[in-house]
Design an enzyme around this catalytic site. Structure first.
Site, PDB file in Angstrom:
ATOM      1  N   TYR A 262      59.453  48.418  42.758  1.00 41.38           N
ATOM      2  CA  TYR A 262      58.965  49.261  41.653  1.00 41.38           C
ATOM      3  C   TYR A 262      60.128  49.853  40.847  1.00 41.38           C
ATOM      4  O   TYR A 262      59.991  50.933  40.269  1.00 41.38           O
ATOM      5  CB  TYR A 262      58.071  50.371  42.211  1.00 41.38           C
ATOM      6  CG  TYR A 262      56.671  49.905  42.585  1.00 41.38           C
ATOM      7  CD1 TYR A 262      55.909  49.117  41.719  1.00 41.38           C
ATOM      8  CD2 TYR A 262      56.082  50.271  43.794  1.00 41.38           C
ATOM      9  CE1 TYR A 262      54.626  48.686  42.050  1.00 41.38           C
ATOM     10  CE2 TYR A 262      54.796  49.844  44.126  1.00 41.38           C
ATOM     11  CZ  TYR A 262      54.080  49.051  43.252  1.00 41.38           C
ATOM     12  OH  TYR A 262      52.799  48.635  43.570  1.00 41.38           O
TER      13      TYR A 262
ATOM     14  N   ASN B 100      44.734  51.562  43.388  1.00 37.90           N
ATOM     15  CA  ASN B 100      44.049  50.486  42.641  1.00 37.90           C
ATOM     16  C   ASN B 100      43.946  49.178  43.441  1.00 37.90           C
ATOM     17  O   ASN B 100      43.914  48.099  42.884  1.00 37.90           O
ATOM     18  CB  ASN B 100      44.702  50.275  41.276  1.00 37.90           C
ATOM     19  CG  ASN B 100      46.145  49.843  41.372  1.00 37.90           C
ATOM     20  OD1 ASN B 100      46.715  49.798  42.465  1.00 37.90           O
ATOM     21  ND2 ASN B 100      46.749  49.504  40.246  1.00 37.90           N
TER      22      ASN B 100
ATOM     23  N   LYS C 110      46.806  46.901  49.032  1.00 38.63           N
ATOM     24  CA  LYS C 110      47.435  48.215  49.213  1.00 38.63           C
ATOM     25  C   LYS C 110      46.766  49.047  50.318  1.00 38.63           C
ATOM     26  O   LYS C 110      45.654  48.724  50.770  1.00 38.63           O
ATOM     27  CB  LYS C 110      47.405  48.965  47.878  1.00 38.63           C
ATOM     28  CG  LYS C 110      48.199  48.259  46.766  1.00 38.63           C
ATOM     29  CD  LYS C 110      48.267  49.102  45.501  1.00 38.63           C
ATOM     30  CE  LYS C 110      49.082  48.407  44.433  1.00 38.63           C
ATOM     31  NZ  LYS C 110      49.265  49.262  43.239  1.00 38.63           N
TER      32      LYS C 110
ATOM     33  N   GLU D 259      59.128  38.167  43.510  1.00 36.60           N
ATOM     34  CA  GLU D 259      58.330  38.978  44.448  1.00 36.60           C
ATOM     35  C   GLU D 259      57.999  38.183  45.712  1.00 36.60           C
ATOM     36  O   GLU D 259      58.020  38.730  46.810  1.00 36.60           O
ATOM     37  CB  GLU D 259      57.058  39.477  43.745  1.00 36.60           C
ATOM     38  CG  GLU D 259      57.388  40.519  42.675  1.00 36.60           C
ATOM     39  CD  GLU D 259      56.179  41.007  41.884  1.00 36.60           C
ATOM     40  OE1 GLU D 259      55.054  40.556  42.151  1.00 36.60           O
ATOM     41  OE2 GLU D 259      56.391  41.857  40.994  1.00 36.60           O
TER      42      GLU D 259
ATOM     43  N   HIS E 123      48.188  44.887  44.088  1.00 35.08           N
ATOM     44  CA  HIS E 123      49.240  44.593  43.106  1.00 35.08           C
ATOM     45  C   HIS E 123      49.227  43.089  42.896  1.00 35.08           C
ATOM     46  O   HIS E 123      49.042  42.325  43.849  1.00 35.08           O
ATOM     47  CB  HIS E 123      50.609  45.028  43.634  1.00 35.08           C
ATOM     48  CG  HIS E 123      51.749  44.434  42.848  1.00 35.08           C
ATOM     49  ND1 HIS E 123      52.209  45.007  41.682  1.00 35.08           N
ATOM     50  CD2 HIS E 123      52.465  43.298  43.032  1.00 35.08           C
ATOM     51  CE1 HIS E 123      53.188  44.236  41.186  1.00 35.08           C
ATOM     52  NE2 HIS E 123      53.360  43.202  41.995  1.00 35.08           N
TER      53      HIS E 123
HETATM   54  P1  CMP Z   1      50.772  48.040  40.407  1.00 35.68           P
HETATM   55  O1  CMP Z   1      50.125  46.893  39.734  1.00 35.68           O
HETATM   56  O2  CMP Z   1      51.196  47.900  41.812  1.00 35.68           O
HETATM   57  O3  CMP Z   1      52.055  48.450  39.528  1.00 35.68           O
HETATM   58  C1  CMP Z   1      52.585  49.764  39.538  1.00 35.68           C
HETATM   59  C2  CMP Z   1      51.708  50.738  40.235  1.00 35.68           C
HETATM   60  O4  CMP Z   1      51.929  52.086  39.890  1.00 35.68           O
HETATM   61  C3  CMP Z   1      50.251  50.509  39.794  1.00 35.68           C
HETATM   62  O5  CMP Z   1      49.775  49.308  40.310  1.00 35.68           O
HETATM   63  C4  CMP Z   1      49.598  51.779  40.300  1.00 35.68           C
HETATM   64  O6  CMP Z   1      49.349  51.746  41.700  1.00 35.68           O
HETATM   65  C5  CMP Z   1      50.706  52.788  40.023  1.00 35.68           C
HETATM   66  N1  CMP Z   1      50.503  53.521  38.751  1.00 35.68           N
HETATM   67  C6  CMP Z   1      50.566  53.020  37.507  1.00 35.68           C
HETATM   68  N2  CMP Z   1      50.356  53.997  36.602  1.00 35.68           N
HETATM   69  C7  CMP Z   1      50.153  55.139  37.315  1.00 35.68           C
HETATM   70  C8  CMP Z   1      49.903  56.490  36.966  1.00 35.68           C
HETATM   71  N3  CMP Z   1      49.818  56.867  35.692  1.00 35.68           N
HETATM   72  N4  CMP Z   1      49.771  57.381  37.952  1.00 35.68           N
HETATM   73  C9  CMP Z   1      49.886  57.017  39.239  1.00 35.68           C
HETATM   74  N5  CMP Z   1      50.136  55.734  39.638  1.00 35.68           N
HETATM   75  C10 CMP Z   1      50.270  54.821  38.687  1.00 35.68           C
END
Ligand code: CMP
Length: 157
Positions: A51, A114, A11, A128, A117
């Site tokens: 998403y 984070n 990311k 995906e 993904h």
């Molecule tokens: P990812 O594994 O890409 O799947 C969905 C993404 O949404 C997740 O990682 C985070 O980057 C984001 N995400 C999930 N929960 C939250 C939250 N409570 N607030 C902000 N971003 C979130």
């Protein structure tokens, strides 16, 4: 051998924090085979699709803005039980809950930023990979260390 393919998105926060090499290295060293790798700028259409299960959630627009804030690196990996193996390396979704030693546990303290993904099921992984890679961007080759990464039965011998 139950070979699986899976998709990783490295990311914008990882790119901005100079962590690309570190992240790729962790998957390479595990023994996973990189079968596709490229940098792309994400846009709304692809993010709305990727998403879609988060549409309507309070963080949806903010998540999209974050994912568009810089290029991402998408990577397709293959290996024995690759989907769960990769998710263990990535760690729990929220950085502040992820175990030390995982990518998110070591480099993230955020629910949103984070670092990576990772696909969560065989069906999603295939969808995906198809979403982010054309057929001619995926490569089938033998890794030179195959005989030492896997045991005899796993190699099908
Ligand atoms: P990812 O594994 O890409 O799947 C969905 C993404 O949404 C997740 O990682 C985070 O980057 C984001 N995400 C999930 N929960 C939250 C939250 N409570 N607030 C902000 N971003 C979130």
């Amino acid at each position: 051998m139950k070979e699986q393919r899976t998709l990783i998105i490295i990311k914008p926060d990882a790119l901005q924090r100079n962590l690309l090499g570190e992240i790729i290295t962790r998957f390479e060293r595990k023994g996973l085979k990189i079968i596709g790798l490229k940098m792309i700028q994400l846009e709304d259409a692809l993010l709305d699709e990727h998403y879609c299960h988060h549409k309507g959630k309070p963080f949806f627009e903010s998540l999209k803005n974050f994912m568009k804030s810089a290029p991402v690196v998408v990577m397709a990996l293959s290996g024995l039980n690759a989907i769960s193996a990769v998710r263990l390396i990535a760690g729990a979704t929220k950085g502040y809950e992820a175990d030390a030693g995982t990518i998110r546990g070591d480099f993230s303290i955020s629910g949103q930023a984070n670092i990576v993904h990772a696909s969560d099921s065989p069906e999603n992984a295939e969808n995906e990979i198809r979403r982010f890679f054309k057929d001619n961007e995926l490569f089938n080759y033998n890794r030179a260390d195959f005989d030492f990464v896997y045991g005899e039965e796993e190699r099908g011998e």
